[in-house]
Enzyme design. Structure first.
Site, PDB file in Angstrom:
ATOM      1  N   TYR A 177      -9.989   8.019  18.895  1.00  0.00           N
ATOM      2  CA  TYR A 177     -11.736   7.908  18.502  1.00  0.00           C
ATOM      3  C   TYR A 177     -11.077   5.880  18.705  1.00  0.00           C
ATOM      4  O   TYR A 177     -11.798   5.229  16.868  1.00  0.00           O
ATOM      5  CB  TYR A 177     -11.054   8.415  16.889  1.00  0.00           C
ATOM      6  CG  TYR A 177     -11.714   9.706  16.431  1.00  0.00           C
ATOM      7  CD1 TYR A 177     -12.314   9.737  16.877  1.00  0.00           C
ATOM      8  CD2 TYR A 177     -10.117  10.317  17.484  1.00  0.00           C
ATOM      9  CE1 TYR A 177     -12.955  11.210  16.886  1.00  0.00           C
ATOM     10  CE2 TYR A 177     -10.374  11.948  17.535  1.00  0.00           C
ATOM     11  CZ  TYR A 177     -12.148  11.512  17.370  1.00  0.00           C
ATOM     12  OH  TYR A 177     -12.720  13.176  17.120  1.00  0.00           O
ATOM     13  N   TYR A 204      -9.574 -10.509   9.907  1.00  0.00           N
ATOM     14  CA  TYR A 204      -9.797 -10.659   8.776  1.00  0.00           C
ATOM     15  C   TYR A 204     -10.124 -12.358   8.787  1.00  0.00           C
ATOM     16  O   TYR A 204      -9.268 -13.434   9.321  1.00  0.00           O
ATOM     17  CB  TYR A 204      -8.424 -11.023   7.507  1.00  0.00           C
ATOM     18  CG  TYR A 204      -8.638  -9.217   7.649  1.00  0.00           C
ATOM     19  CD1 TYR A 204      -9.152  -8.606   6.520  1.00  0.00           C
ATOM     20  CD2 TYR A 204      -8.051  -8.419   7.767  1.00  0.00           C
ATOM     21  CE1 TYR A 204      -9.732  -7.311   6.674  1.00  0.00           C
ATOM     22  CE2 TYR A 204      -7.802  -7.023   8.152  1.00  0.00           C
ATOM     23  CZ  TYR A 204      -8.647  -6.775   7.185  1.00  0.00           C
ATOM     24  OH  TYR A 204      -8.973  -5.210   6.318  1.00  0.00           O
ATOM     25  N   GLN A 210       0.356  -1.384   0.218  1.00  0.00           N
ATOM     26  CA  GLN A 210      -0.326   0.076   0.454  1.00  0.00           C
ATOM     27  C   GLN A 210       0.644   1.745  -0.168  1.00  0.00           C
ATOM     28  O   GLN A 210       0.571   2.172  -0.115  1.00  0.00           O
ATOM     29  CB  GLN A 210      -0.538   0.070   1.445  1.00  0.00           C
ATOM     30  CG  GLN A 210      -1.864  -1.236   1.125  1.00  0.00           C
ATOM     31  CD  GLN A 210      -2.812  -1.109   2.232  1.00  0.00           C
ATOM     32  OE1 GLN A 210      -2.003  -0.572   3.191  1.00  0.00           O
ATOM     33  NE2 GLN A 210      -3.281  -1.864   2.717  1.00  0.00           N
ATOM     34  N   HIS A 249      -0.836  -0.118   5.673  1.00  0.00           N
ATOM     35  CA  HIS A 249      -1.956   0.955   6.038  1.00  0.00           C
ATOM     36  C   HIS A 249      -0.600   2.046   6.661  1.00  0.00           C
ATOM     37  O   HIS A 249      -0.230   2.681   7.518  1.00  0.00           O
ATOM     38  CB  HIS A 249      -1.655   0.073   8.216  1.00  0.00           C
ATOM     39  CG  HIS A 249      -2.810  -0.792   7.829  1.00  0.00           C
ATOM     40  ND1 HIS A 249      -3.585  -0.713   8.738  1.00  0.00           N
ATOM     41  CD2 HIS A 249      -3.506  -1.161   6.770  1.00  0.00           C
ATOM     42  CE1 HIS A 249      -4.501  -1.494   8.806  1.00  0.00           C
ATOM     43  NE2 HIS A 249      -4.172  -1.899   6.888  1.00  0.00           N
ATOM     44  N   GLU A 296     -14.922   3.996   9.395  1.00  0.00           N
ATOM     45  CA  GLU A 296     -15.411   4.956   9.646  1.00  0.00           C
ATOM     46  C   GLU A 296     -15.358   6.184   9.168  1.00  0.00           C
ATOM     47  O   GLU A 296     -14.356   6.914   8.685  1.00  0.00           O
ATOM     48  CB  GLU A 296     -14.841   5.560  11.159  1.00  0.00           C
ATOM     49  CG  GLU A 296     -15.141   4.336  11.996  1.00  0.00           C
ATOM     50  CD  GLU A 296     -14.200   4.303  13.346  1.00  0.00           C
ATOM     51  OE1 GLU A 296     -14.431   3.466  14.241  1.00  0.00           O
ATOM     52  OE2 GLU A 296     -13.714   4.979  13.505  1.00  0.00           O
TER      53      GLU A 296
END
Length: 373
Positions: A253, A264, A84, A150, A243
């Protein structure tokens, strides 16, 4: 490369197009502005009908007013283009017309070894828009960690010029999102020179990194300022629980203590709870996940007055554009637009002409403009 003209003349000509009525609000179509972008990730408007675009493999290009895509700009620092990671978000400075400053974030390699982290740099776009000059890394996530996952990496600039950067938890380091001695799973706030803002909530707390603005985030994929100037953020949940949050200083949060998602392959995360005192609830969540990416508030009446104040969010997984109608900070309606797009929506921005633009995430990605039918 041929595409629809993206010129000042077109902007002036289309200013006469009628706005959509409420009954016609979903009657939109896409127009291809440019093709041939390699996994484009973010865009910024730089004047004269031009768009600066990042490509995840590590290149930055200019889409011209005629839709032509430039050669890669010189001056982009080395990036970790794995998993990513890569060259990710991009914004122009609020005073770009005068200072030509841009900010971008990317997966930054360590000086040696396989570790990496999210970094944010500032640069000056050259007068000929062919290179980045005065490139300076103004923030580097700590600690670096060997991971392909991430990175987060969405930027928003506040009215005072300070910069918010939403950072991922690096996947296997998710517990770090609840502690203040690292930047994993955090939103940070820095001045344009990279120094911590003096009124950040943890700036005087022993053991806390002074850049931290909020904690408890997983993998942010969208950040923008709301009509009230407050920061809004969206993030990927784990197999559910994507979210949208309205970020306030010092707030927690929740990740990974509370989540609407699951591991997963199935199974609870942590205590398997969705609420806990002292932890913030999302304003909106998607279960199952839509893999949201990119978000923009609509201030233009191009698509009708009922669109003004709406929040638009792209879906990577289901390949559509979500239009969220708000009552204050409460989402009261969700409409799925462009159901036949069949392309991963990576970024969503409102242009200076009032139209909405999308980037599609593919090896032959496109820059699209939304038009009323």
């Amino acid at each position: 490369m041929k595409s629809a003209l993206f010129t000042t003349a077109l902007v002036l000509a289309t200013s006469a197009w009628p706005a959509l009525s409420a009954a016609q609000s979903s009657a939109i179509r896409t127009e291809v502005v440019a093709k041939g972008l390699e996994n484009p990730w973010a865009m910024a408007f730089i004047g004269e009908g031009r768009v600066l675009v990042t490509e995840r493999p590590g290149t930055m290009r200019v889409v011209g007013a005629d839709g032509r895509v430039s050669e890669p700009l010189a001056g982009v620092p080395p990036v970790v283009a794995q998993g990513q990671g890569g060259l990710l978000d991009l914004i122009t400075d609020r005073d770009f017309a005068r200072n030509r400053t841009v900010y971008f974030c990317y997966a930054e390699p360590a000086a040696s070894g396989s570790a990496n982290s999210t970094a944010m740099a500032s640069a000056v776009l050259s007068a000929d828009a062919r290179s980045l000059e005065q490139v300076r890394v103004i923030f580097s996530q700590k600690p670096k960690y060997s991971s392909r996952l991430h990175f987060g990496c969405r930027i928003a600039q506040a009215a005072d010029g300070s910069l918010f950067l939403a950072l991922g938890d690096r996947f296997q380091r998710m517990a770090d999102a609840q502690t203040l001695d690292n930047h994993h799973g955090k939103v940070v706030r820095v001045k344009p020179d990279g120094s911590p803002h003096t009124d950040n909530p943890f700036v005087n707390r022993a053991g806390a990194l002074p850049e931290i603005w909020s904690i408890g985030h997983r993998n942010p994929q969208g950040a923008t300022l709301g009509p009230d100037g407050q920061l809004w953020e969206l993030e990927h949940g784990p197999q559910g629980g994507d979210e949208i949050n309205r970020i306030e200083p010092g707030k927690n949060y929740g990740w990974p203590v509370i989540t609407y998602g699951e591991s997963y392959g199935g199974g609870a995360i942590g205590e398997g709870i969705t609420t806990k005192p002292g932890l913030e609830q999302p304003l909106h969540q998607w279960t199952p996940s839509i893999a949201p990416s990119g978000m923009a508030f609509v201030s233009s009446e191009r698509y009708g007055k009922d669109w003004v104040g709406n929040l638009l969010v792209g879906s990577l997984k289901f390949r559509y554009l979500a239009r969220l109608t708000l009552d204050g900070t409460r989402v009261v309606k969700e409409e799925r637009l462009l159901p036949d797009l069949n392309q991963r929506v990576r970024d969503v921005r409102q242009g200076p002409d009032g139209f909405i633009y999308l980037l599609t995430d593919a090896r032959n990605g496109e820059l699209l403009r939304l038009l009323p039918r």
